[in-house]
Design a protein around this motif. Structure first.
Motif, PDB file in Angstrom:
ATOM      1  N   LEU A  91       0.840  -1.198   0.000  1.00 48.15           N
ATOM      2  CA  LEU A  91       0.000   0.000   0.000  1.00 48.15           C
ATOM      3  C   LEU A  91       0.872   1.244   0.000  1.00 48.15           C
ATOM      4  O   LEU A  91       0.650   2.181  -0.782  1.00 48.15           O
ATOM      5  N   LEU A  92       1.858   1.268   0.855  1.00 46.91           N
ATOM      6  CA  LEU A  92       2.752   2.414   0.945  1.00 46.91           C
ATOM      7  C   LEU A  92       3.500   2.632  -0.367  1.00 46.91           C
ATOM      8  O   LEU A  92       3.579   3.758  -0.875  1.00 46.91           O
ATOM      9  N   CYS A  93       4.029   1.564  -0.931  1.00 47.97           N
ATOM     10  CA  CYS A  93       4.772   1.670  -2.188  1.00 47.97           C
ATOM     11  C   CYS A  93       3.873   2.131  -3.330  1.00 47.97           C
ATOM     12  O   CYS A  93       4.298   2.911  -4.185  1.00 47.97           O
ATOM     13  N   HIS A  94       2.652   1.660  -3.353  1.00 48.62           N
ATOM     14  CA  HIS A  94       1.730   2.076  -4.410  1.00 48.62           C
ATOM     15  C   HIS A  94       1.555   3.589  -4.400  1.00 48.62           C
ATOM     16  O   HIS A  94       1.656   4.235  -5.448  1.00 48.62           O
ATOM     17  N   TYR A  95       1.305   4.137  -3.247  1.00 50.01           N
ATOM     18  CA  TYR A  95       1.051   5.575  -3.175  1.00 50.01           C
ATOM     19  C   TYR A  95       2.317   6.424  -3.229  1.00 50.01           C
ATOM     20  O   TYR A  95       2.306   7.518  -3.772  1.00 50.01           O
ATOM     21  N   LYS A  96       3.401   5.935  -2.681  1.00 46.71           N
ATOM     22  CA  LYS A  96       4.603   6.759  -2.629  1.00 46.71           C
ATOM     23  C   LYS A  96       5.523   6.580  -3.827  1.00 46.71           C
ATOM     24  O   LYS A  96       6.204   7.522  -4.227  1.00 46.71           O
ATOM     25  N   TYR A  97       5.576   5.364  -4.401  1.00 51.04           N
ATOM     26  CA  TYR A  97       6.623   5.083  -5.379  1.00 51.04           C
ATOM     27  C   TYR A  97       6.134   4.625  -6.742  1.00 51.04           C
ATOM     28  O   TYR A  97       6.944   4.439  -7.640  1.00 51.04           O
ATOM     29  N   MET A 120      -1.946  10.939  -5.974  1.00 54.82           N
ATOM     30  CA  MET A 120      -1.625  11.851  -4.867  1.00 54.82           C
ATOM     31  C   MET A 120      -1.384  11.040  -3.599  1.00 54.82           C
ATOM     32  O   MET A 120      -2.020  10.021  -3.375  1.00 54.82           O
ATOM     33  N   LEU A 121      -0.491  11.527  -2.806  1.00 56.19           N
ATOM     34  CA  LEU A 121      -0.110  10.843  -1.576  1.00 56.19           C
ATOM     35  C   LEU A 121      -1.125  11.104  -0.469  1.00 56.19           C
ATOM     36  O   LEU A 121      -1.363  12.251  -0.105  1.00 56.19           O
ATOM     37  N   PRO A 122      -1.758  10.038   0.069  1.00 60.70           N
ATOM     38  CA  PRO A 122      -2.687  10.249   1.189  1.00 60.70           C
ATOM     39  C   PRO A 122      -1.963  10.814   2.409  1.00 60.70           C
ATOM     40  O   PRO A 122      -0.823  10.461   2.698  1.00 60.70           O
ATOM     41  N   LEU A 123      -2.647  11.662   3.102  1.00 62.16           N
ATOM     42  CA  LEU A 123      -2.108  12.325   4.280  1.00 62.16           C
ATOM     43  C   LEU A 123      -1.695  11.304   5.344  1.00 62.16           C
ATOM     44  O   LEU A 123      -2.469  10.433   5.706  1.00 62.16           O
ATOM     45  N   GLY A 124      -0.461  11.392   5.815  1.00 61.51           N
ATOM     46  CA  GLY A 124       0.000  10.566   6.923  1.00 61.51           C
ATOM     47  C   GLY A 124       0.140   9.088   6.627  1.00 61.51           C
ATOM     48  O   GLY A 124       0.230   8.280   7.557  1.00 61.51           O
ATOM     49  N   ILE A 125       0.198   8.693   5.355  1.00 61.44           N
ATOM     50  CA  ILE A 125       0.211   7.264   5.027  1.00 61.44           C
ATOM     51  C   ILE A 125       1.430   6.548   5.615  1.00 61.44           C
ATOM     52  O   ILE A 125       1.315   5.413   6.072  1.00 61.44           O
ATOM     53  N   SER A 126       2.563   7.197   5.636  1.00 64.76           N
ATOM     54  CA  SER A 126       3.751   6.548   6.207  1.00 64.76           C
ATOM     55  C   SER A 126       3.565   6.310   7.699  1.00 64.76           C
ATOM     56  O   SER A 126       3.886   5.232   8.203  1.00 64.76           O
ATOM     57  N   PHE A 127       3.040   7.300   8.414  1.00 70.61           N
ATOM     58  CA  PHE A 127       2.857   7.156   9.851  1.00 70.61           C
ATOM     59  C   PHE A 127       1.872   6.052  10.187  1.00 70.61           C
ATOM     60  O   PHE A 127       2.168   5.172  10.993  1.00 70.61           O
ATOM     61  N   PHE A 128       0.692   6.066   9.544  1.00 66.77           N
ATOM     62  CA  PHE A 128      -0.276   5.039   9.934  1.00 66.77           C
ATOM     63  C   PHE A 128       0.106   3.664   9.422  1.00 66.77           C
ATOM     64  O   PHE A 128      -0.215   2.658  10.039  1.00 66.77           O
ATOM     65  N   THR A 129       0.870   3.585   8.335  1.00 69.94           N
ATOM     66  CA  THR A 129       1.318   2.284   7.848  1.00 69.94           C
ATOM     67  C   THR A 129       2.359   1.680   8.782  1.00 69.94           C
ATOM     68  O   THR A 129       2.244   0.518   9.188  1.00 69.94           O
ATOM     69  N   PHE A 130       3.365   2.448   9.149  1.00 72.25           N
ATOM     70  CA  PHE A 130       4.404   1.918  10.035  1.00 72.25           C
ATOM     71  C   PHE A 130       3.878   1.677  11.446  1.00 72.25           C
ATOM     72  O   PHE A 130       4.330   0.755  12.136  1.00 72.25           O
ATOM     73  N   GLN A 131       2.918   2.455  11.870  1.00 71.90           N
ATOM     74  CA  GLN A 131       2.308   2.222  13.175  1.00 71.90           C
ATOM     75  C   GLN A 131       1.574   0.880  13.178  1.00 71.90           C
ATOM     76  O   GLN A 131       1.619   0.127  14.153  1.00 71.90           O
ATOM     77  N   GLN A 132       0.912   0.558  12.075  1.00 67.27           N
ATOM     78  CA  GLN A 132       0.198  -0.714  11.999  1.00 67.27           C
ATOM     79  C   GLN A 132       1.169  -1.890  11.853  1.00 67.27           C
ATOM     80  O   GLN A 132       0.909  -2.967  12.394  1.00 67.27           O
TER      81      GLN A 132
END
Length: 170
Positions: A91-97, A120-132
């Protein structure tokens, strides 16, 4: 909505505090539900189209967390944990890379040219992905307990730390 914006300081935050205070006087069990609703509203305020991204990510991880806390064999639990981590990173790679990879491929290839999707990059995707991912690994190591969906969703989406971190341990 920015933390220093008029909407946040003089509308959103006072309403959240006042309603939370009133709910806590009558039914403290609903406090986390109110904070979850406020947090999801805060997230959707930026761009409502990304609300399904965070909700589906929460449901995906919560479901795999449910299976991680079962008494399956170590091999099965490891497969579940690895699947969850791969799903989160995908999910993270799809939106970021994704666009970066398409542009790189286009520059290296003379035969094929693919259009970028202008994702477009969803707001806070890195934070909520790594938190999960942190939650999933803690469940795998049996350092955390699988909670109810409201508490888990609030852990992931709590508005004061959603867009700027820090990444927390469950």
């Amino acid at each position: 909505m920015l933390f220093n914006s008029f909407e946040f300081l003089f509308a959103f935050l006072p309403i959240v505090f006042i309603v939370y205070y009133l709910i806590s006087k009558f039914n403290s069990a609903l406090c986390n539900l109110w904070l979850l609703a406020a947090s999801l509203y805060f997230y959707a305020y930026y761009k409502i189209e990304y609300l399904p991204v965070i909700i589906s990510s929460i449901l995906f991880n919560y479901t795999l967390g449910y299976f991680l806390q079962k008494d399956y064999s170590q091999k099965t639990r490891k497969i579940i944990m690895i699947s969850a981590v791969i799903g989160n990173l995908a999910l993270l790679c799809h939106y970021k890379y994704f666009n970066f990879l398409i542009e790189t491929f286009n520059s290296l290839s003379s035969m094929h040219h693919f259009d970028t999707m202008k994702i477009m990059l969803p707001l806070g995707i890195s934070f909520f992905t790594f938190q999960q991912i942190s939650y999933i690994t803690d469940l795998y190591k049996r350092e955390a307990k699988h909670e109810n969906i409201i508490n888990y969703a609030l852990f992931v989406s709590f508005f004061p730390q959603l867009i700027a971190g820090p990444i927390c341990i469950y």
